[in-house]
Design a protein around this motif. Sequence first.
Motif, PDB file in Angstrom:
ATOM      1  N   ILE A   1       0.835  -1.208   0.000  1.00 47.04           N
ATOM      2  CA  ILE A   1       0.000   0.000   0.000  1.00 47.04           C
ATOM      3  C   ILE A   1       0.871   1.260   0.000  1.00 47.04           C
ATOM      4  N   GLU A   2       2.137   1.140  -0.428  1.00 48.90           N
ATOM      5  CA  GLU A   2       3.070   2.265  -0.272  1.00 48.90           C
ATOM      6  C   GLU A   2       2.708   3.466  -1.136  1.00 48.90           C
ATOM      7  N   ASN A   3       1.964   3.274  -2.207  1.00 46.66           N
ATOM      8  CA  ASN A   3       1.566   4.415  -3.036  1.00 46.66           C
ATOM      9  C   ASN A   3       0.160   4.913  -2.721  1.00 46.66           C
ATOM     10  N   SER A   4      -0.371   4.482  -1.603  1.00 52.36           N
ATOM     11  CA  SER A   4      -1.707   4.916  -1.189  1.00 52.36           C
ATOM     12  C   SER A   4      -1.586   6.004  -0.131  1.00 52.36           C
ATOM     13  N   SER A   5      -2.729   6.481   0.347  1.00 50.74           N
ATOM     14  CA  SER A   5      -2.748   7.539   1.364  1.00 50.74           C
ATOM     15  C   SER A   5      -2.683   6.982   2.779  1.00 50.74           C
ATOM     16  N   HIS A   6      -2.655   5.675   2.943  1.00 43.89           N
ATOM     17  CA  HIS A   6      -2.695   5.060   4.273  1.00 43.89           C
ATOM     18  C   HIS A   6      -1.328   5.114   4.945  1.00 43.89           C
ATOM     19  N   GLU A   7      -1.325   5.521   6.211  1.00 46.71           N
ATOM     20  CA  GLU A   7      -0.095   5.589   7.001  1.00 46.71           C
ATOM     21  C   GLU A   7      -0.336   4.930   8.355  1.00 46.71           C
ATOM     22  N   PRO A   8      -0.339   3.605   8.378  1.00 49.96           N
ATOM     23  CA  PRO A   8      -0.681   2.899   9.622  1.00 49.96           C
ATOM     24  C   PRO A   8       0.434   2.926  10.660  1.00 49.96           C
ATOM     25  N   LYS A   9       0.026   2.856  11.929  1.00 44.92           N
ATOM     26  CA  LYS A   9       0.978   2.658  13.013  1.00 44.92           C
ATOM     27  C   LYS A   9       1.397   1.187  13.032  1.00 44.92           C
ATOM     28  N   ASN A  10       2.581   0.931  13.567  1.00 45.19           N
ATOM     29  CA  ASN A  10       3.122  -0.426  13.586  1.00 45.19           C
ATOM     30  C   ASN A  10       3.199  -0.953  15.021  1.00 45.19           C
ATOM     31  N   PHE A  11       2.826  -2.223  15.185  1.00 45.01           N
ATOM     32  CA  PHE A  11       2.933  -2.886  16.482  1.00 45.01           C
ATOM     33  C   PHE A  11       3.570  -4.251  16.261  1.00 45.01           C
ATOM     34  N   SER A  12       4.706  -4.505  16.920  1.00 43.65           N
ATOM     35  CA  SER A  12       5.388  -5.787  16.727  1.00 43.65           C
ATOM     36  C   SER A  12       6.370  -6.011  17.856  1.00 43.65           C
ATOM     37  N   GLY A  13       7.003  -7.183  17.807  1.00 47.57           N
ATOM     38  CA  GLY A  13       8.132  -7.452  18.686  1.00 47.57           C
ATOM     39  C   GLY A  13       7.816  -8.150  19.985  1.00 47.57           C
ATOM     40  N   THR A  14       6.545  -8.091  20.451  1.00 50.98           N
ATOM     41  CA  THR A  14       6.173  -8.766  21.694  1.00 50.98           C
ATOM     42  C   THR A  14       4.927  -9.609  21.465  1.00 50.98           C
ATOM     43  N   GLU A  15       4.720 -10.601  22.347  1.00 50.99           N
ATOM     44  CA  GLU A  15       3.598 -11.521  22.215  1.00 50.99           C
ATOM     45  C   GLU A  15       2.249 -10.818  22.365  1.00 50.99           C
ATOM     46  N   GLU A  16       2.216  -9.684  23.065  1.00 49.92           N
ATOM     47  CA  GLU A  16       0.944  -9.006  23.322  1.00 49.92           C
ATOM     48  C   GLU A  16       0.881  -7.618  22.682  1.00 49.92           C
ATOM     49  N   ALA A  17       1.676  -7.394  21.652  1.00 51.76           N
ATOM     50  CA  ALA A  17       1.614  -6.109  20.944  1.00 51.76           C
ATOM     51  C   ALA A  17       0.232  -5.878  20.358  1.00 51.76           C
ATOM     52  N   TRP A  18      -0.460  -6.984  19.998  1.00 52.26           N
ATOM     53  CA  TRP A  18      -1.789  -6.871  19.390  1.00 52.26           C
ATOM     54  C   TRP A  18      -2.797  -6.198  20.317  1.00 52.26           C
TER      55      TRP A  18
ATOM     56  N   ARG B   1     -17.830   2.832  -3.262  1.00 52.71           N
ATOM     57  CA  ARG B   1     -17.089   2.748  -4.516  1.00 52.71           C
ATOM     58  C   ARG B   1     -15.842   1.882  -4.365  1.00 52.71           C
ATOM     59  N   VAL B   2     -15.408   1.323  -5.480  1.00 45.14           N
ATOM     60  CA  VAL B   2     -14.150   0.578  -5.545  1.00 45.14           C
ATOM     61  C   VAL B   2     -13.092   1.515  -6.124  1.00 45.14           C
ATOM     62  N   LEU B   3     -11.975   1.621  -5.433  1.00 45.31           N
ATOM     63  CA  LEU B   3     -10.890   2.499  -5.860  1.00 45.31           C
ATOM     64  C   LEU B   3      -9.830   1.674  -6.540  1.00 45.31           C
ATOM     65  N   MET B   4      -9.584   1.945  -7.802  1.00 44.55           N
ATOM     66  CA  MET B   4      -8.715   1.074  -8.587  1.00 44.55           C
ATOM     67  C   MET B   4      -7.308   1.644  -8.780  1.00 44.55           C
ATOM     68  N   GLN B   5      -6.876   2.529  -7.871  1.00 42.65           N
ATOM     69  CA  GLN B   5      -5.510   3.019  -7.975  1.00 42.65           C
ATOM     70  C   GLN B   5      -4.535   1.865  -7.820  1.00 42.65           C
ATOM     71  N   GLU B   6      -3.390   1.987  -8.490  1.00 40.70           N
ATOM     72  CA  GLU B   6      -2.383   0.929  -8.428  1.00 40.70           C
ATOM     73  C   GLU B   6      -1.457   1.138  -7.224  1.00 40.70           C
ATOM     74  N   HIS B   7      -1.081   0.032  -6.596  1.00 43.21           N
ATOM     75  CA  HIS B   7      -0.075   0.064  -5.531  1.00 43.21           C
ATOM     76  C   HIS B   7       1.117  -0.758  -6.000  1.00 43.21           C
ATOM     77  N   SER B   8       2.280  -0.391  -5.550  1.00 38.49           N
ATOM     78  CA  SER B   8       3.471  -1.186  -5.865  1.00 38.49           C
ATOM     79  C   SER B   8       3.596  -2.321  -4.868  1.00 38.49           C
ATOM     80  N   HIS B   9       3.811  -3.540  -5.363  1.00 39.16           N
ATOM     81  CA  HIS B   9       4.045  -4.680  -4.483  1.00 39.16           C
ATOM     82  C   HIS B   9       4.754  -5.764  -5.260  1.00 39.16           C
TER      83      HIS B   9
END
Length: 478
Positions: free
Chosen positions: A108-125, A470-478
């Motif tokens: 989703i790097e070419n989209s407008s989404h900028e999510p926060k990241n959670f990782s590294g521990t068993e209960e990060a979720w 609506r369905v947004l058909m913009q291309e994302h790089s992956h």
Amino acid sequence: MKTNRRNFIRIAGLSGAGLAGANLIQAYGSESDKSTDSNLKQFPGKHEQHFNMCGYAAPGLETVRIGFIGLGNRGPGAVERMSHIEGVEIKALCDLRPARIDVAKERIENSSHEPKNFSGTEEAWKKLCDMEEIDLVYICTPWDMHAAMAVYAMNQGKHVCVEVPAAVTVEECWELVETSERTRKHCMMLENCCYGFFELLTLNMARQGFFGDIIHGEGAYIHDLREHNFSNKYYQDMWRLKANQRKGNLYPTHGLGPIAQIMDINRGDRMDYMVSVSSDDFMMHQMAEELASTDEFYAPYVGKTFNGNMNTSTIRTIRGRTMMIQHDVTSPRPYSRIHLVSGTKGVASKYPDPARISTGHEWVSEEEFKAIEEKYRPKIVARVGELAKEVGGHGGMDFIMDWRTIDCLRNGLALDQDVYDAALWSSIVPLSEWSVANRSNSIDVPDFTRGSWKNNQQVDISLEKGGTTRVLMQEHSH
């Protein structure tokens, strides 16, 4: 195992309010049965429905803010699909392994989404679920994590979409139901096969009376997964190979879900009881030995007992209809979910390809099939079917599922699959395990609706309401 038939009949006759469960297992007194005891425990408070979630329409959300937990095999595709849907904000991504978050973000790097990241521990979720700026938690983790994560998310005020199966014990199934009713938050199992093109077609045909009265349905998950199961890279910590040491129908919902919807299960009919029988394992233990002979990584799996190649489970409903659901992920067979619908006026079958339809002794011609397909094409397929094929996800059915879910949440509509479906379809796993362990004796299927199935309404796929996203058909790089 020796069973006293008179005692079995007496005890089974007392189990009408729910499962025979632990009492039956204790009555049989077999050491081999005790492993299924904890899987059949009933959840306290199950006899009183707090609120009927079937048909419940939560307040509409103009924007659905989503957090994703689990970015292994299914997660990154879900992240990308959601980025193509209007009114979605991808707010957070979580996986134990930071590298998997990077994989999802690349899609989703070419989209407008900028999510926060959670990782590294068993209960990060849990930190993700605690975020105030999230409306929907989308869970794609290993099976045994699903229920706990879904319950926690609902308790934090979030709607939940959870991969299949939604739970692995009957107690977990009841806990999902109790939590959804108490919080009034949706808990939808992501049974994508309910949105397959032929499955949607036959559902609409059934709604329009093409099959007459539905008599029988068949579904399956027949998919040779031996290479994936034994890969030390595909499933984190070999979790699916470990899961396949249980014995029963371990993955029933792909075949069961579409048939259950066609039969209006939980909405005019309900499952009464089931029996399940498994073959021996003819493949997995041998494969473990062969791999261990050249790679010591596989030594811990030598001597383990694995699920039989083929499991066949048969279910009877209160209205006298039957279902046959099969599971085989270890035999060299072509992929099949069967999807057979049989009624008083006609029959349809998706597998083996190509799909077929009949109203008599012969399958209809290709021309007749196309005419029926055109006549009964559901509006949801006409609305987003071709776009879904472009976006992808098992030929488009994954995208139809995601689009439909978001459209319902945005328009304040009931979801196609509710928590009772999630609990019921998932409960076949432990119920089948018990039946297999007890010489294929029958076992009652819990009524997770607590009687409301008698008045609950059919799933509405007409798009008379909603269908505006609506369905947004913009291309994302992956």
